[in-house]
Scaffold this motif. Structure first.
Motif, short mmCIF file in Angstrom:
data_model
loop_
_atom_site.label_atom_id
_atom_site.label_comp_id
_atom_site.label_asym_id
_atom_site.label_seq_id
_atom_site.Cartn_x
_atom_site.Cartn_y
_atom_site.Cartn_z
N ARG A 155 36.18 -7.90 -2.84
CA ARG A 155 35.73 -7.19 -4.04
C ARG A 155 35.03 -8.13 -5.01
O ARG A 155 35.18 -9.35 -4.96
CB ARG A 155 36.90 -6.55 -4.75
N TRP A 156 34.26 -7.52 -5.91
CA TRP A 156 33.79 -8.22 -7.09
C TRP A 156 34.88 -8.11 -8.15
O TRP A 156 35.60 -7.12 -8.22
CB TRP A 156 32.49 -7.62 -7.61
N TYR A 245 25.59 -4.74 -2.64
CA TYR A 245 26.69 -5.50 -3.22
C TYR A 245 27.73 -5.94 -2.19
O TYR A 245 28.90 -6.18 -2.51
CB TYR A 245 27.39 -4.71 -4.35
N ASN A 246 27.30 -6.03 -0.91
CA ASN A 246 28.17 -6.45 0.19
C ASN A 246 29.38 -5.53 0.39
O ASN A 246 30.39 -5.94 0.99
CB ASN A 246 28.65 -7.90 -0.02
N GLY A 247 29.26 -4.32 -0.13
CA GLY A 247 30.36 -3.37 0.02
C GLY A 247 31.56 -3.70 -0.85
O GLY A 247 32.65 -3.13 -0.68
N LEU A 289 34.94 -1.75 0.44
CA LEU A 289 35.56 -2.31 1.64
C LEU A 289 37.07 -2.03 1.67
O LEU A 289 37.64 -1.72 2.72
CB LEU A 289 35.33 -3.82 1.72
N GLU A 290 37.71 -2.13 0.53
CA GLU A 290 39.14 -1.86 0.46
C GLU A 290 39.44 -0.39 0.75
O GLU A 290 40.44 -0.06 1.41
CB GLU A 290 39.68 -2.26 -0.91
N SER A 308 23.36 -1.28 3.94
CA SER A 308 22.00 -1.37 3.43
C SER A 308 21.99 -2.32 2.24
O SER A 308 22.84 -2.21 1.34
CB SER A 308 21.49 0.01 3.00
N ASP A 309 21.03 -3.25 2.23
CA ASP A 309 20.93 -4.19 1.11
C ASP A 309 20.51 -3.52 -0.19
O ASP A 309 20.67 -4.09 -1.27
CB ASP A 309 19.92 -5.30 1.43
N ASP A 310 19.96 -2.32 -0.10
CA ASP A 310 19.42 -1.63 -1.28
C ASP A 310 20.53 -0.89 -2.01
O ASP A 310 20.98 0.17 -1.57
CB ASP A 310 18.33 -0.64 -0.86
N ASN A 311 20.96 -1.47 -3.12
CA ASN A 311 21.95 -0.76 -3.93
C ASN A 311 21.31 0.41 -4.65
O ASN A 311 20.08 0.44 -4.85
CB ASN A 311 22.58 -1.71 -4.95
N ARG A 312 22.11 1.37 -5.01
CA ARG A 312 21.60 2.52 -5.76
C ARG A 312 21.18 2.07 -7.15
O ARG A 312 21.83 1.25 -7.79
CB ARG A 312 22.68 3.60 -5.84
N ILE A 313 20.07 2.64 -7.63
CA ILE A 313 19.51 2.24 -8.93
C ILE A 313 20.52 2.53 -10.04
O ILE A 313 21.02 3.64 -10.17
CB ILE A 313 18.19 2.98 -9.20
N GLY A 314 20.80 1.52 -10.85
CA GLY A 314 21.73 1.67 -11.96
C GLY A 314 23.19 1.68 -11.56
O GLY A 314 24.06 1.91 -12.40
N ASP A 315 23.48 1.41 -10.28
CA ASP A 315 24.85 1.48 -9.80
C ASP A 315 25.67 0.31 -10.37
O ASP A 315 25.16 -0.79 -10.57
CB ASP A 315 24.85 1.41 -8.27
#
Length: 355
Positions: A155-156, A245-247, A289-290, A308-315
């Motif tokens: 996690r972040w 965000y690497n999930g 991931l958790e 997918s490397d493309d995160n959702r805009i504003g996520d």
């Protein structure tokens, strides 16, 4: 005298939970829901099943298949019940920031104009009623992404020295100079209107700025309702996509019943123009991931997912709600459902629905 609760989006996750809860408190419940969710996200997102269940199970439940943007069709409902209306719970919305970009006019008309229409009708016919609005943490835009975050194994997480570490993000966060997504903008407009009707007209209005609102009653799809959709994919083997965000993006998750109990506490002692962050907080949160790992353990099946490397805009990379302002004003409220409780209940509901 009848005690009337008007609930918009009454067949949705939060709306249906509110119907059941307020009916149990002795209210006659009037539901307003035209199943736009099906139009937004497809047949899998339809709430027809939920509406039918409410009509079968809730004595006296009165359903109106009406669009919240149509004042001429809403007016007779409010005129009929008038000051018998004690509480209006407004959950109807276009709820996806991805979908909003495909049709900004519809998104804004539902989320902002629809809210204004309801506020005006309440002001005209039931000005004493509590007006409860389900806002969103997207009103803060992507400002949370500018917090000092660090990447851990699953996690972040925010730096421990930061004031938000212990309890999460509070209502002091700015809504300015940020990318909201068009959905966030339409909800922010509605949020501001709800506050203004409290402050300017003295109405009993409240905004609950929700994190991930979830529970077994969710008709989850890829664009909205991530835990519900995740459980369905894990059970069926349908491919799930993690966006960016690497999930490890973190969300706090609040069970629909815990949120509705916040509504109830507010209604007992309303404060005009109130604003509260509403989420699972440190009590109930997880990364993508958790969540996948927890679902895999419960259903005993590996998730079929791609990245997918493309995160959702504003996520948001990391978002945990600080609910202490609400707890200070309403100390009787306590969260019941942890993240483990929530995911287990959602998976069990998914097992039943998938068969």
């Amino acid at each position: 005298m009848a005690r009337i609760a008007v609930i918009t989006g009454s067949a949705g996750l939060i709306g249906a939970e509110a119907v059941r809860f307020f009916a149990d408190q002795g209210f006659q419940v009037v539901g307003i829901d035209n199943n736009l969710r099906k139009e937004f996200f497809g047949e899998d997102a339809s709430t027809d099943w939920s509406r039918k269940r409410l009509e079968e199970e809730i004595p006296g439940y009165e359903h109106h298949d009406v669009d919240i943007r149509h004042a001429d069709r809403l007016r007779p409902i409010f005129a009929d019940f008038g000051t018998d209306i004690e509480v209006v719970i407004h959950t109807a919305a276009q709820p996806s920031h991805d979908w909003a970009a495909s049709d900004p006019m519809t998104d804004f008309s539902v989320n902002a104009t629809g809210t204004l229409t309801l506020l005006e009708l309440v002001r005209e016919y039931a000005p004493q009623a509590s007006f409860v609005f389900t806002s969103t943490n997207k009103v803060y835009g992507d400002t949370p992404n500018r917090l000092p975050l660090r990447e851990l194994d699953t996690r972040w997480e925010i730096e421990e020295a930061h004031p938000f570490f212990a309890h999460g993000i509070d209502e002091s966060m700015s809504v300015d100079q940020t990318k909201h997504s068009l959905f966030g903008v339409s909800k922010l407009a509605a949020d501001s209107l709800v506050q203004e009707y409290g402050r300017y007209f003295g109405m009993n209005t409240v905004c609950f700025r929700g994190g991930c609102l979830t529970g077994p009653g969710h008709s989850g799809t890829q664009l909205h309702g991530f835990l519900s959709y995740l459980a369905k994919c894990c059970l069926t083997g349908k491919q799930y996509t993690i966006f960016g965000y690497n999930g490890k993006q973190v969300r706090d998750n609040i069970h629909s019943l815990d949120l509705v109990k916040m509504f109830w506490e507010y209604h007992q002692n309303p404060i005009p123009g109130a604003v509260y962050n509403a989420g699972g907080g440190r009590f109930s949160n997880c990364s993508m991931l958790e969540a996948i790992q927890k679902c895999e353990e419960i259903v005993d099946r590996k998730m079929n997912f791609v990245y997918s490397d493309d995160n959702r805009i504003g996520d948001h990379i990391w978002y945990i709600s600080d609910t202490r302002r609400f707890q200070n004003d309403y100390p009787n409220w306590k969260q019941q459902y942890s993240i483990d409780d929530i995911i287990e209940e959602i998976c069990e509901a998914a097992i039943v629905s998938v068969g």
